[in-house]
Design a protein around this motif. Structure first.
Motif, PDB file in Angstrom:
ATOM      1  N   PRO A  40       0.827  -1.211   0.000  1.00 24.55           N
ATOM      2  CA  PRO A  40       0.000   0.000   0.000  1.00 24.55           C
ATOM      3  C   PRO A  40       0.861   1.260   0.000  1.00 24.55           C
ATOM      4  CG  PRO A  40      -0.032  -1.041   2.157  1.00 24.55           C
ATOM      5  CD  PRO A  40       0.767  -1.931   1.260  1.00 24.55           C
ATOM      6  N   TRP A  44      -2.296   1.919   5.613  1.00 23.96           N
ATOM      7  CA  TRP A  44      -3.467   1.237   5.075  1.00 23.96           C
ATOM      8  C   TRP A  44      -4.696   2.092   5.377  1.00 23.96           C
ATOM      9  CZ3 TRP A  44      -3.911  -4.055   3.279  1.00 23.96           C
ATOM     10  CH2 TRP A  44      -2.688  -4.717   3.161  1.00 23.96           C
ATOM     11  N   ALA A  48     -10.335   0.016   3.218  1.00 27.91           N
ATOM     12  CA  ALA A  48      -9.927  -0.159   1.811  1.00 27.91           C
ATOM     13  C   ALA A  48      -9.692  -1.649   1.585  1.00 27.91           C
ATOM     14  CB  ALA A  48      -8.679   0.654   1.503  1.00 27.91           C
ATOM     15  N   ARG A  49     -10.282  -2.195   0.526  1.00 23.67           N
ATOM     16  CA  ARG A  49     -10.279  -3.639   0.310  1.00 23.67           C
ATOM     17  C   ARG A  49      -9.138  -4.126  -0.581  1.00 23.67           C
ATOM     18  NH1 ARG A  49     -14.493  -2.122   2.904  1.00 23.67           N
ATOM     19  NH2 ARG A  49     -16.458  -3.229   2.786  1.00 23.67           N
ATOM     20  N   PHE A  50      -8.516  -5.232  -0.154  1.00 23.72           N
ATOM     21  CA  PHE A  50      -7.670  -6.019  -1.045  1.00 23.72           C
ATOM     22  C   PHE A  50      -8.603  -6.685  -2.044  1.00 23.72           C
ATOM     23  CE2 PHE A  50      -5.585 -10.496  -1.022  1.00 23.72           C
ATOM     24  CZ  PHE A  50      -5.190 -10.368  -2.322  1.00 23.72           C
ATOM     25  N   ALA A  63      -9.492  -6.282   4.464  1.00 28.68           N
ATOM     26  CA  ALA A  63      -9.320  -4.830   4.562  1.00 28.68           C
ATOM     27  C   ALA A  63      -8.661  -4.470   5.892  1.00 28.68           C
ATOM     28  CB  ALA A  63     -10.675  -4.131   4.465  1.00 28.68           C
ATOM     29  N   GLY A 137      -9.386  -4.693  -5.125  1.00 35.62           N
ATOM     30  CA  GLY A 137      -9.034  -3.291  -4.940  1.00 35.62           C
ATOM     31  C   GLY A 137     -10.199  -2.339  -4.768  1.00 35.62           C
ATOM     32  N   PHE A 147      -8.577   0.581  -2.707  1.00 29.45           N
ATOM     33  CA  PHE A 147      -7.188   0.307  -2.330  1.00 29.45           C
ATOM     34  C   PHE A 147      -6.257   1.225  -3.119  1.00 29.45           C
ATOM     35  CE2 PHE A 147      -3.189  -1.901  -3.233  1.00 29.45           C
ATOM     36  CZ  PHE A 147      -2.732  -2.120  -1.950  1.00 29.45           C
TER      37      PHE A 147
END
Length: 180
Positions: A40, A44, A48-50, A63, A137, A147
């Motif tokens: 990132p 982070w 926010a999502r992977f 996240a 993302g 992301f």
């Protein structure tokens, strides 16, 4: 955008409008695995999502956890099952892997199991949703951020990989367990 990655080139996500959509048929199997090297930009961003698979009501995602500062979470929304680990440092490559299947969710960091918990939601439950979205993302829930950072060696499998297989993916070698 392509940038220098952990192993050659990586995808860069700007945190505003760049993400990947996965075909919903990905959850047609009896489980799944999502893994990648992640780096990132800066700290982070909370929530926010992977990745995020679901319809905003029944989602599974990885996240930065907004409920527990300093925690990365693999969260299953309906049952509130949440596998946690200390959030990896920003500006450094870390390998994250998440599996769902056999009635469990599991989160791995740098090839090691962080936590595994029972989870009543299956890929069949996800596949039955009317507005199913599978994103890398990007969150399904609009107020949450996208992301921002780089991802390398994104790996998707339509089954739950074993701990031994996750270690192989982490090492950059993908060999199905049955072939070993």
């Amino acid at each position: 955008l392509v940038v220098e990655g952990k192993n050659g080139n990586a995808l860069y996500f700007n945190g505003q409008d760049e993400y990947i959509s996965i075909d919903p048929s990905f959850v047609d199997g009896d489980g799944f695995t999502v893994a990648a090297w992640i780096n990132p930009d800066g700290p982070w961003s909370i929530w926010a999502r992977f990745f995020d698979f679901g319809d905003t009501m029944k989602d599974v995602f990885v996240a930065a956890d907004g409920r527990q500062p300093g925690t990365l979470v693999f969260y299953e929304q309906e049952s509130a099952a949440s596998c946690n680990c200390v959030i990896p440092p920003a500006g450094k490559w870390v390998h994250i892997a998440a599996t769902l299947g056999d009635g469990k969710i599991a989160l791995y960091v740098d090839g090691k199991l962080s936590q595994e918990l029972p989870c009543p939601v299956s890929t069949e439950d996800l596949a039955m949703q009317n507005n199913l979205n599978l994103f890398i993302g990007r969150p399904n829930r609009a107020p949450d951020p996208l992301f921002k950072g780089s991802m390398d060696d994104l790996f998707l499998a339509t089954r739950k990989l074993s701990a031994k297989e996750i270690k192989s993916v982490y090492a950059g070698v993908v060999v199905p367990e049955a072939a070993e």
